[in-house]
Motif scaffolding. Structure first.
Motif, PDB file in Angstrom:
ATOM      1  N   ILE A  77     -19.658  14.815   7.859  1.00 22.10           N
ATOM      2  CA  ILE A  77     -18.323  15.387   7.384  1.00 22.10           C
ATOM      3  C   ILE A  77     -18.099  15.156   5.944  1.00 22.10           C
ATOM      4  O   ILE A  77     -18.719  14.186   5.312  1.00 22.10           O
ATOM      5  CB  ILE A  77     -17.257  14.841   8.228  1.00 22.10           C
ATOM      6  CG1 ILE A  77     -17.081  13.383   7.959  1.00 22.10           C
ATOM      7  CG2 ILE A  77     -17.419  15.059   9.828  1.00 22.10           C
ATOM      8  CD1 ILE A  77     -15.769  12.817   8.718  1.00 22.10           C
ATOM      9  N   THR A  79     -15.112  14.302   3.316  1.00 16.86           N
ATOM     10  CA  THR A  79     -13.647  13.890   3.265  1.00 16.86           C
ATOM     11  C   THR A  79     -13.343  13.902   1.853  1.00 16.86           C
ATOM     12  O   THR A  79     -13.891  13.435   0.833  1.00 16.86           O
ATOM     13  CB  THR A  79     -13.489  12.237   3.809  1.00 16.86           C
ATOM     14  OG1 THR A  79     -14.185  11.282   3.258  1.00 16.86           O
ATOM     15  CG2 THR A  79     -13.875  12.343   5.452  1.00 16.86           C
ATOM     16  N   MET A  84     -10.511  15.152   6.498  1.00 18.36           N
ATOM     17  CA  MET A  84     -11.778  15.653   6.668  1.00 18.36           C
ATOM     18  C   MET A  84     -11.665  17.152   6.223  1.00 18.36           C
ATOM     19  O   MET A  84     -10.494  17.906   6.609  1.00 18.36           O
ATOM     20  CB  MET A  84     -12.109  16.039   8.202  1.00 18.36           C
ATOM     21  CG  MET A  84     -13.412  16.553   8.287  1.00 18.36           C
ATOM     22  SD  MET A  84     -13.981  16.894  10.115  1.00 18.36           S
ATOM     23  CE  MET A  84     -13.959  15.172  10.578  1.00 18.36           C
TER      24      MET A  84
END
Length: 821
Positions: A77, A79, A84
C-alpha cells in the motif's frame, strides 16, 4: 511460505509531481485504513478494479485483503500522512508456477501522480524475490491509464483480447528498457521535488524572532531584503509582527497556502512544527535548526524522526543544521539563508554540505564577481542530497555548471552514474573533504567510504567529474568554465609584458601536462595595440587551443587603460578560451567583463588570477575535462563464450551450502571463471606479471582494479580503479593508468606485451563482477603477459550474499538514514 513481515519492502518514494509517499506491505491492522480508502473511491475506479459495481467491501473481503502471507499473496500500500491512497496486490496462480495475477487501485485524487508506475516497480521486485517471474493482469479496455502503466514499464509484454477484457502478461526480468524507464522516472521525480523547493510561491519562517541577529530573524530579513517575489509569513507564538510584517501564531493560522517553510526553532520543537506544516499542506522544509545528528545518539533519533514524518506527509527536507537555500532567478529572488552576502545571477549551481562553510563560500563567490543560479546548503543531508540537486541541474537551462562541496556521499554509485551522464553536457567541479580518513562528519546520513582516496578520485575521473583539492581551486576552475568555451586541446599560447611571469606560466603548464609555446614577451612598455596584435595572431593560429594573457603593472610608464578592453573584445569574438592574470586581480574584474543587464559577467567575460600558476592549474583541470568529453564513450562489447546461467547456478549452489560468506576452493573459482571464458593455470613466468582484483564495494558496487604483481607496485600502491562493467575504452584506459604502464609497452627496449589480451581479460572479469554481486572479492594474480597473450596464474574467490539488490536494479526509493554511527 513466509508469514514474517518483510520490513525491507518498506520505502519512501518521490512521486512524479515531486511529492513524497511511503510504500509498505499491508498489515492485518489496516482494516479501517482500507475501508476509509475504499469509501473515497469513485464508482468508475471501483468498476475498473472489480469489473462490477461494488459500493462497499464486506467484512470478509476486508479480512481477505488485509491478511496476506507475503509469499503466495502479497499486497503493498501507499500512504501519505495517515491515509492509504493506493494498493497493489498479487496472488500466485496455483497451476502456473512462477506466475501471479496482479491488480492495482489508486485513489482518484492521487491518480496521475505516478503511483501506479512506482508500485509496479516495487511489487515486481517483491515478486522476483518470491520466485515469481511473470505477472498476468486483466484490464478493461477503457482503463487506459492502467494499460499505459504496464506498457510503459519497459518489461517484455504480451497481450490478447478476450471476452471484452485485455489480458497482459509481463515478464519481470529487468530489461535494458525497463532500467532506462525507471531511471528516467526517478530523474523527473527528483528534479521536480527540488524545483518545488527552489521556486516556492510563498514562504513561512517558523521561529521568526524579534531578537536582532537571531537565526529566525536573519532568515526573515534576508527574504525581505532579497525582494522575494511572493508573500513571506513570519510565525511567532506571541508577536503580532516581526520585522514589520504581520506574524501568525502557527503555520496553520496563515490564511493562504504555504509552499515552503523555513524552520528555525529549537530542535525539541521541530517535530510539532513538521506536523503543523503537514496539516497545512506545505511542500518542503528547510530546517536551519541545529541539535540533530551532529549532537549524538539522541539527536540522530530526532533527525530520523524528522525525515520519516516529513516524507510520510509528502515533504522533502533540506537540512537540518543547514545554512538554507537560494535562487537568483528574477521570477522568485529567493534568499532563504543565513548568509549576509549573496552573489548575483550567474550560470553555476552550488551544493554545499557544510552550513558554516556556506557563508564563506557565498562570500568568496560574491568577492570574485562569480554569479550563481541556485545555492543549497544541505547541512546534515538527512534527506535532500547532492544527487537530488544534480538531477535538477541537469535539466535546468539557467545552470551551465555544477559546483559541489562534499563531506560525504550518500549513494556513491548513483552519484557516479548521474555524473557520467551529466558531464557529457555540463561540467561538475567537486571538492571532497576527508581525504586522509574517508570518514563522515557526525550527523550525516551516509556511510564512510571504504576505498582509498586515490581510488575515489579515479572513479570520479571515470565519470568526468573535475575533482579539485580545495575551495580556491574550485572557484578558479568555476570562473573559467562559467564564461569561457572549452579548449579543443592542450596547446597553450602565453602573452605577457613580463618575461618572468611568462616563464612561470610556461613552467607550470609543462608540469601540469599542457603543451605551452614559448611565451610572447611584449615588454614592460606594451600598449593595447601590442596586445591586440599578439592576441589576434594567437587566436587565429590553428596550433593554439587556449590563450593566457598576463598584464602586470609596468615598471616604466603608466598603465594603458585600453589593454583590458582589447583582451575582453578579442576573447568575446573567439571560440577559444582566454584567461588572464590582470594586475593581480582575482575573479571577474569589471574591466574584463562582458556585462549582463544586471552588471554581472556574461558569456565571454575573461577570468583573472592573481598568480600565473593559479591560472594554468585551472586551465589544466578544464583541459582534462574537455579531452574527456571528446573521447569516445566506448561500448560494452559482446563477450563470447559467457554462460551467465551456469555461473548463477554455481554461485547459488555454493552459497546455499554455506551459512554465510565463503572462500571458494581453487577448483570452484576456476569453474566460475570458466563460465566467462577465463582459463586459470599454465603461466610459465615469462613476460610481465600483473594483477586484477574485483570487489563488491558497499558504496560504489562492483569495482575493478589493475596493477603489476610485484613488491614495488604494492609498496607504491600503484593500482588503477574503474567501475564495472567496463567499456572497451575504459579497459584500455585502465591498463594505461598505472604509473608502471610503460613496462607493458617496451620500456627501455624490453619486449612489449599483448596489451589487447589484458584488455580482453579485464572486460571478461568486469562483466563477471557486474553480473554477480555475490562475488564480494575476486583476485587474479600472477597474470603473466607477454607478446603472445596473458595467462592467469592464481585465483582467489570470496562469495557473500549481498544486502538487497544493487540500487540501480532495485525499485526507486529514497535512502533510509542509518540508525547507528
Amino acid at each position: 511460505m513466509s508469514d514474517a513481515y518483510p520490513d525491507h519492502w518498506e520505502a519512501d518514494v518521490v512521486l512524479a509531481d515531486g511529492g513524497t509517499a511511503h510504500i509498505r506491505p499491508i498489515r492485518g491492522s489496516d482494516a479501517d485504513l482500507l475501508r476509509a480508502f475504499y469509501a473515497r473511491l469513485s464508482p468508475e475506479s471501483i468498476y475498473y478494479r472489480f469489473f462490477s459495481p461494488r459500493p462497499r467491501l464486506s467484512d470478509r473481503e476486508v479480512e481477505h485483503f488485509t491478511n496476506v502471507d507475503h509469499d503466495d499473496r502479497v499486497a503493498l500500500i501507499v500512504t501519505i500522512g495517515d491515509a492509504m491512497v493506493a494498493v497493489v496486490r498479487y496472488d500466485k496462480i496455483a497451476d502456473e508456477p512462477g506466475t501471479a495475477e496482479v491488480a492495482f487501485l489508486v485513489e482518484d485524487a492521487h491518480q496521475g501522480r505516478g503511483l501506479g508506475s512506482v508500485l509496479l516497480e516495487h511489487v515486481a521486485a517483491a515478486a522476483r524475490e518470491r520466485k515469481v517471474r511473470r505477472f498476468v493482469a486483466h484490464v478493461l479496455p477503457d482503463n487506459r491509464r492502467m494499460t499505459k502503466v504496464f506498457r510503459d514499464a519497459g518489461y517484455r509484454a504480451r497481450q490478447r483480447f478476450e471476452d471484452g477484457i485485455i489480458q497482459l502478461v509481463l515478464d519481470l526480468e529487468p530489461t535494458e528498457t525497463s532500467l532506462e524507464v525507471m531511471a528516467a522516472r526517478e530523474h523527473r521525480a527528483e528534479s521536480r521535488s527540488i524545483q518545488r523547493l527552489l521556486f516556492p510561491r510563498s514562504v513561512a519562517v517558523v521561529g521568526a524572532s524579534r531578537e536582532a541577529h537571531s537565526v529566525g530573524q536573519t532568515v526573515l530579513r534576508n527574504l525581505l531584503t532579497g525582494d522575494f517575489t511572493g508573500p513571506v509569513y513570519p510565525v511567532h507564538p506571541t508577536a503580532n509582527a516581526v520585522a514589520g510584517v504581520r506574524a501568525y501564531t502557527t503555520v496553520l493560522d496563515v490564511p493562504d497556502e504555504v509552499d515552503l517553510a523555513v524552520v528555525a526553532v529549537r530542535a525539541e520543537a521541530v517535530h510539532e512544527v513538521v506536523e503543523q506544516c503537514a496539516g497545512k499542506g506545505v511542500h518542503g522544509l528547510v530546517v536551519v535548526s541545529s541539535g540533530f545528528g551532529e549532537t549524538g545518539a539522541e539527536g540522530r533519533a530526532r533527525q530520523q524522526e524528522l525525515v520519516r514524518l516529513a516524507r510520510a506527509h509528502g515533504m522533502r527536507v533540506v537540512g537540518p543544521n543547514c545554512l538554507g537555500i537560494a535562487n537568483t532567478d528574477p521570477s522568485v529572488r529567493l534568499n532563504a539563508t543565513l548568509a549576509p552576502t549573496m552573489p548575483g545571477r550567474g550560470p553555476l549551481g552550488f551544493f554545499s554540505q557544510s552550513g558554516a562553510l556556506g557563508i564563506a563560500i557565498l562570500q568568496s563567490a560574491a568577492e570574485r564577481g562569480l554569479g550563481l543560479s541556485t545555492f543549497v546548503s544541505a547541512g546534515n543531508r538527512a534527506d535532500v542530497s547532492g544527487n537530488d540537486l544534480m538531477q535538477y541541474w541537469e535539466e535546468d537551462p539557467a545552470t551551465g555548471g555544477i559546483l559541489l562541496y562534499l563531506e560525504s556521499i550518500g549513494n556513491p554509485r548513483k552519484f557516479t552514474r548521474l555524473a557520467r551522464r551529466i558531464c557529457r553536457a555540463k561540467p561538475i567541479v567537486a571538492v571532497k573533504s576527508g581525504r586522509s580518513t574517508q570518514g563522515v562528519p557526525l550527523g550525516h546520513a551516509a556511510r564512510a567510504l571504504s576505498l582509498p582516496d586515490h581510488a575515489v578520485s579515479a572513479l570520479f575521473a571515470q565519470a568526468g567529474v573535475i575533482r579539485v583539492d580545495d575551495l580556491d581551486e574550485l572557484f578558479d576552475v568555476a570562473q573559467l568554465l562559467a564564461y569561457q568555451p572549452l579548449p579543443a586541446g592542450d596547446r597553450l599560447a602565453i602573452i605577457d609584458n613580463s618575461d618572468s611571469l611568462g616563464l612561470l606560466a610556461q613552467d607550470a603548464a609543462v608540469a601540469l601536462g599542457l603543451a605551452p609555446r614559448d611565451p610572447v614577451d611584449l615588454g614592460p612598455r606594451a600598449r593595447a595595440a601590442d596586445y591586440e596584435k599578439a592576441l589576434s595572431d594567437a587566436l587565429a593560429d590553428d596550433s593554439v587551443d587556449a590563450v593566457f594573457a598576463l598584464f602586470a603593472p609596468p615598471t616604466i610608464g603608466e598603465i594603458d587603460p585600453d589593454v583590458p578592453a582589447v583582451i575582453s573584445r578579442l576573447a568575446r569574438q573567439s571560440g577559444k578560451p582566454v584567461l588572464a592574470t590582470y594586475l593581480g586581480a582575482k575573479g571577474m574584474p569589471t574591466e574584463l567583463r562582458v556585462p549582463a543587464p544586471d552588471g554581472m559577467p556574461a558569456a565571454g567575460s575573461v577570468p583573472s588570477y592573481p598568480a600565473p600558476e593559479d591560472a594554468v592549474r585551472a586551465l589544466a583541470y578544464v583541459t582534462r575535462y574537455a579531452l574527456w568529453r571528446q573521447r569516445p564513450q566506448g561500448r560494452l562489447p559482446e563477450v563470447e563464450g559467457v554462460d551467465r546461467d551456469r555461473a548463477r547456478t554455481l554461485v547459488e549452489r555454493l552459497l546455499d551450502d554455506a551459512e554465510g560468506p565463503i572462500t571458494a576452493t581453487a577448483d570452484q573459482a576456476a569453474d566460475l571463471l570458466a563460465c566467462y571464458g577465463i582459463t586459470v593455470g599454465g603461466a610459465d613466468g615469462r613476460g610481465v606479471a600483473t594483477r586484477i582484483v574485483t570487489m563488491e564495494d558497499p558504496s560504489f558496487g562492483a569495482v575493478v582494479s589493475f596493477g603489476l604483481s610485484d613488491v614495488t607496485a604494492a609498496l607504491l600502491d600503484d593500482r588503477a580503479y574503474r567501475l564495472a562493467p567496463l567499456t572497451d575504452v575504459e579497459a584500455a584506459d585502465l591498463v594505461r593508468a598505472i604509473r608502471t604502464a610503460p613496462l607493458l609497452f617496451g620500456h627501455h627496449g624490453t619486449e612489449p606485451v599483448d596489451v589487447a589480451a589484458l584488455e580482453h581479460l579485464l572486460l571478461r572479469v568486469s562483466r563477471l563482477a557486474d553480473d554477480l554481486p555475490e562475488v564480494s572479492r575476486l583476485e587474479l594474480d600472477h597474470i603473466h603477459a607477454d607478446r603472445t597473450g596473458a595467462t592467469v596464474g592464481t585465483v582467489s574467490l570470496r562469495l557473500a550474499r549481498p544486502v538487497g539488490p544493487r540500487p540501480e536494479l532495485g525499485p526507486r526509493r529514497l535512502p533510509t538514514p542509518p540508525t547507528t554511527r
